[in-house]
Enzyme design. Structure first.
Site, PDB file in Angstrom:
ATOM      1  N   CYS A  75       0.821  -1.214   0.000  1.00 33.70           N
ATOM      2  CA  CYS A  75       0.000   0.000   0.000  1.00 33.70           C
ATOM      3  C   CYS A  75       0.858   1.268   0.000  1.00 33.70           C
ATOM      4  O   CYS A  75       0.625   2.184  -0.790  1.00 33.70           O
ATOM      5  CB  CYS A  75      -0.985  -0.013   1.162  1.00 33.70           C
ATOM      6  SG  CYS A  75      -0.252  -0.451   2.743  1.00 33.70           S
TER       7      CYS A  75
HETATM    8  N1  LIG Z   1      -4.362  -4.334   4.903  1.00 35.26           N
HETATM    9  C1  LIG Z   1      -3.834  -3.624   3.917  1.00 35.26           C
HETATM   10  O1  LIG Z   1      -4.058  -2.397   3.840  1.00 35.26           O
HETATM   11  C2  LIG Z   1      -2.955  -4.263   2.896  1.00 35.26           C
HETATM   12  C3  LIG Z   1      -2.639  -5.600   2.928  1.00 35.26           C
HETATM   13  N2  LIG Z   1      -1.813  -6.139   1.974  1.00 35.26           N
HETATM   14  C4  LIG Z   1      -1.470  -7.552   2.005  1.00 35.26           C
HETATM   15  O2  LIG Z   1      -2.636  -8.341   1.794  1.00 35.26           O
HETATM   16  C5  LIG Z   1      -2.522  -9.573   2.507  1.00 35.26           C
HETATM   17  C6  LIG Z   1      -3.697  -9.687   3.455  1.00 35.26           C
HETATM   18  O3  LIG Z   1      -3.662  -8.578   4.336  1.00 35.26           O
HETATM   19  P1  LIG Z   1      -4.792  -8.289   5.407  1.00 35.26           P
HETATM   20  O4  LIG Z   1      -6.097  -8.695   4.899  1.00 35.26           O
HETATM   21  O5  LIG Z   1      -4.578  -6.917   5.878  1.00 35.26           O
HETATM   22  O6  LIG Z   1      -4.329  -9.310   6.555  1.00 35.26           O
HETATM   23  P2  LIG Z   1      -5.216 -10.002   7.667  1.00 35.26           P
HETATM   24  O7  LIG Z   1      -4.284 -10.341   8.759  1.00 35.26           O
HETATM   25  O8  LIG Z   1      -6.396  -9.165   7.963  1.00 35.26           O
HETATM   26  O9  LIG Z   1      -5.716 -11.340   6.936  1.00 35.26           O
HETATM   27  C7  LIG Z   1      -4.869 -12.344   6.490  1.00 35.26           C
HETATM   28  C8  LIG Z   1      -5.593 -13.669   6.658  1.00 35.26           C
HETATM   29  O10 LIG Z   1      -4.702 -14.718   6.273  1.00 35.26           O
HETATM   30  C9  LIG Z   1      -4.858 -15.828   7.153  1.00 35.26           C
HETATM   31  N3  LIG Z   1      -3.519 -16.177   7.652  1.00 35.26           N
HETATM   32  C10 LIG Z   1      -2.763 -15.507   8.536  1.00 35.26           C
HETATM   33  N4  LIG Z   1      -1.577 -16.121   8.720  1.00 35.26           N
HETATM   34  C11 LIG Z   1      -1.587 -17.197   7.911  1.00 35.26           C
HETATM   35  C12 LIG Z   1      -0.663 -18.231   7.650  1.00 35.26           C
HETATM   36  N5  LIG Z   1       0.527 -18.265   8.259  1.00 35.26           N
HETATM   37  N6  LIG Z   1      -0.995 -19.189   6.756  1.00 35.26           N
HETATM   38  C13 LIG Z   1      -2.189 -19.170   6.144  1.00 35.26           C
HETATM   39  N7  LIG Z   1      -3.122 -18.213   6.376  1.00 35.26           N
HETATM   40  C14 LIG Z   1      -2.817 -17.239   7.241  1.00 35.26           C
HETATM   41  C15 LIG Z   1      -5.724 -15.400   8.306  1.00 35.26           C
HETATM   42  O11 LIG Z   1      -6.954 -16.086   8.176  1.00 35.26           O
HETATM   43  P3  LIG Z   1      -7.368 -17.329   9.119  1.00 35.26           P
HETATM   44  O12 LIG Z   1      -6.798 -17.066  10.475  1.00 35.26           O
HETATM   45  O13 LIG Z   1      -8.845 -17.291   9.061  1.00 35.26           O
HETATM   46  O14 LIG Z   1      -6.786 -18.531   8.459  1.00 35.26           O
HETATM   47  C16 LIG Z   1      -5.965 -13.917   8.105  1.00 35.26           C
HETATM   48  O15 LIG Z   1      -7.288 -13.522   8.331  1.00 35.26           O
HETATM   49  C17 LIG Z   1      -1.172  -9.539   3.221  1.00 35.26           C
HETATM   50  O16 LIG Z   1      -0.181 -10.136   2.435  1.00 35.26           O
HETATM   51  C18 LIG Z   1      -0.905  -8.039   3.326  1.00 35.26           C
HETATM   52  O17 LIG Z   1       0.439  -7.779   3.479  1.00 35.26           O
HETATM   53  C19 LIG Z   1      -1.325  -5.395   0.950  1.00 35.26           C
HETATM   54  C20 LIG Z   1      -1.621  -4.064   0.852  1.00 35.26           C
HETATM   55  C21 LIG Z   1      -2.438  -3.380   1.834  1.00 35.26           C
HETATM   56  C1  LIG Z   2      -0.341   0.277   9.110  1.00 34.83           C
HETATM   57  C2  LIG Z   2       0.490  -0.918   8.769  1.00 34.83           C
HETATM   58  O1  LIG Z   2       0.933  -1.638   9.649  1.00 34.83           O
HETATM   59  N1  LIG Z   2       0.691  -1.157   7.468  1.00 34.83           N
HETATM   60  C3  LIG Z   2       1.436  -2.293   6.983  1.00 34.83           C
HETATM   61  C4  LIG Z   2       1.583  -2.253   5.483  1.00 34.83           C
HETATM   62  C5  LIG Z   2       0.514  -2.979   4.754  1.00 34.83           C
HETATM   63  C6  LIG Z   2       0.967  -3.487   3.382  1.00 34.83           C
HETATM   64  O2  LIG Z   2       0.985  -2.877   2.359  1.00 34.83           O
HETATM   65  O3  LIG Z   2       1.438  -4.685   3.478  1.00 34.83           O
HETATM   66  P1  LIG Z   2       2.359  -5.644   2.640  1.00 34.83           P
HETATM   67  O4  LIG Z   2       3.480  -4.993   1.986  1.00 34.83           O
HETATM   68  O5  LIG Z   2       2.855  -6.576   3.678  1.00 34.83           O
HETATM   69  O6  LIG Z   2       1.468  -6.316   1.666  1.00 34.83           O
HETATM   70  C7  LIG Z   2       2.843  -2.323   7.573  1.00 34.83           C
HETATM   71  O7  LIG Z   2       3.454  -1.274   7.738  1.00 34.83           O
HETATM   72  O8  LIG Z   2       3.357  -3.421   7.734  1.00 34.83           O
END
Ligand SMILES: NC(=O)C1=CN([C@@H]2O[C@H](COP(=O)(O)OP(=O)(O)OC[C@H]3O[C@@H](n4cnc5c(N)ncnc54)[C@H](OP(=O)(O)O)[C@@H]3O)[C@@H](O)[C@H]2O)C=CC1
Ligand SMILES: CC(=O)N[C@@H](CCC(=O)OP(=O)(O)O)C(=O)O
Length: 341
Positions: free
Chosen positions: A150
């Protein structure tokens, strides 16, 4: 219709993704996964999606996922993602990977910043980076896309055109970034508890944040220069939204007091993004509310004394994650780029 599965469906990025996919005319959601064994209903996991899709989340093997879907949105954390993705590709699925696992080109750089050995290192450097505004041609028809982080999305979209045109120098770029708490995902961590995060503005990862090499890699490759950005993120007590303020020195085409002024810098951005439906180059100041819930990135630029200041805002969960993923999916399959968005 493309049969689609979402891995890590309990998370925040997945919640936003499912909401977008449900209004995509070419998508049928066929599987949602969790590690939980009790098969929770989607509406219970994400109350905002109640009544929109009657489906339970399941603890599926990779083979079961591959059997149920053509394209997989992998919303798992970095390090957990690559092992699954490589199996899905071997099973002939297409994948949009939300994690950082395929963004960096170099396995040593990955190990250095992520603290683990990459489980699918041979693929690094061959996966298109999912910023359509910079790499559209590589994303068209792709089988795997590395969806950007992000912070890198907001920073790169703001800086790349100015860097490439020579309006800013690659040396001395400072990126001050702020994110809402949903950027950290849904799992509990001490600094995200309400009494810790509320009424608090908290810098973190100072000098060590893993998005630093991602920003450097993409800016350097795209502009044909070498950057060495200083990147400092801050946690802001908001649910969602992200804003970056970047400070740069004027570049080769912009030297001295009579160098490029604000209007000319804005013109470079406007020209670069003239055909981009999700980038709004504005004269006013971007703010997170103006882009909340949308796939837009708002950008402006100012010449202030000896510096160029570039400001951009996105919704971290949409243009910073799920919206970008849908935009990339559309390019992979040749659909209208804005379908579902
Ligand atoms: N949040 C954001 O703004 C952004 C997120 N991302 C990326 O998107 C992806 C998802 O992020 P986000 O939704 O915020 O994360 P969350 O932590 O909200 O969700 C990730 C989900 O993955 C599952 N999980 C966690 N650890 C593991 C594991 N070791 N193996 C398998 N499943 C697992 C969990 O589900 P359960 O426990 O139900 O199995 C969890 O709900 C990440 O890679 C993050 O870096 C990228 C850009 C922005
Ligand atoms: C507020 C906050 O904690 N933000 C996350 C970035 C989320 C993101 O872009 O995650 P990935 O690059 O892992 O997909 C962080 O700094 O780790």
């Amino acid at each position: 219709m493309i049969r689609v599965a979402v891995l890590g469906a309990t998370g925040y990025a997945a919640r936003e993704l499912i909401a977008l996919l449900l209004r995509h005319p070419e998508v049928q959601i066929t599987a949602l996964t969790t590690r939980q064994e009790d098969q929770p209903h989607l509406g219970d996991v994400h109350p905002t999606l109640r009544g929109r899709l009657d489906m339970q989340l399941q603890n599926l093997t990779t083979a079961e996922v591959a059997h149920s879907a053509d394209c997989i949105f992998c919303c798992l954390p970095h390090a957990a993602s690559a092992a699954v993705v490589s199996e899905l590709l071997a099973a002939d699925c297409r994948v949009v990977d939300f994690s950082a696992d395929y963004r960096l080109n170099d396995a040593d750089v990955y190990s250095q910043w992520y603290g683990v050995t990459h489980p699918d290192a041979d693929r690094l450097g061959k996966v298109p980076y999912g910023l359509p505004e910079l790499y559209r041609e590589q994303l068209q028809g792709a089988r795997l896309v590395a969806n950007p982080g992000c912070y890198p999305t907001a920073a790169i979209l703001a800086l790349a055109p100015l860097l490439k045109s020579g309006a800013i120098s690659p040396e001395g770029i400072v990126i001050d970034a702020k994110s809402g708490v949903s950027g950290a995902g849904r799992s509990a961590k001490a600094h995200l508890h309400f009494p810790e995060a509320n009424e608090n503005l908290l810098p973190y990862g100072v000098g060590t944040h893993r998005h630093t090499p991602e920003i450097d890699q993409v800016l350097s490759n795209y502009a044909g220069v070498t950057t060495d950005v200083v990147f400092t993120p801050h946690l802001v007590p908001m649910d969602r939204g992200e804003l970056i303020t970047a400070y740069a020195n004027p570049g080769a085409t912009n030297s001295g007091n009579d160098g490029l002024q604000t209007e000319e810098l804005l013109a470079i951005l406007r020209q670069h993004y003239a055909d981009e439906q999700f980038i709004r180059v504005i004269e006013g100041i971007p703010g997170t509310k103006s882009v909340a819930g949308t796939n837009y990135c708002d950008i402006t630029v100012r010449r202030v004394r000896g510096k160029v200041i570039v400001i951009s805002a996105i919704d971290n969960l949409i243009k910073g994650a799920s919206g970008a993923a849908v935009q990339n999916f559309n390019l992979m399959y040749g659909f209208e780029e804005s379908a579902g968005l």
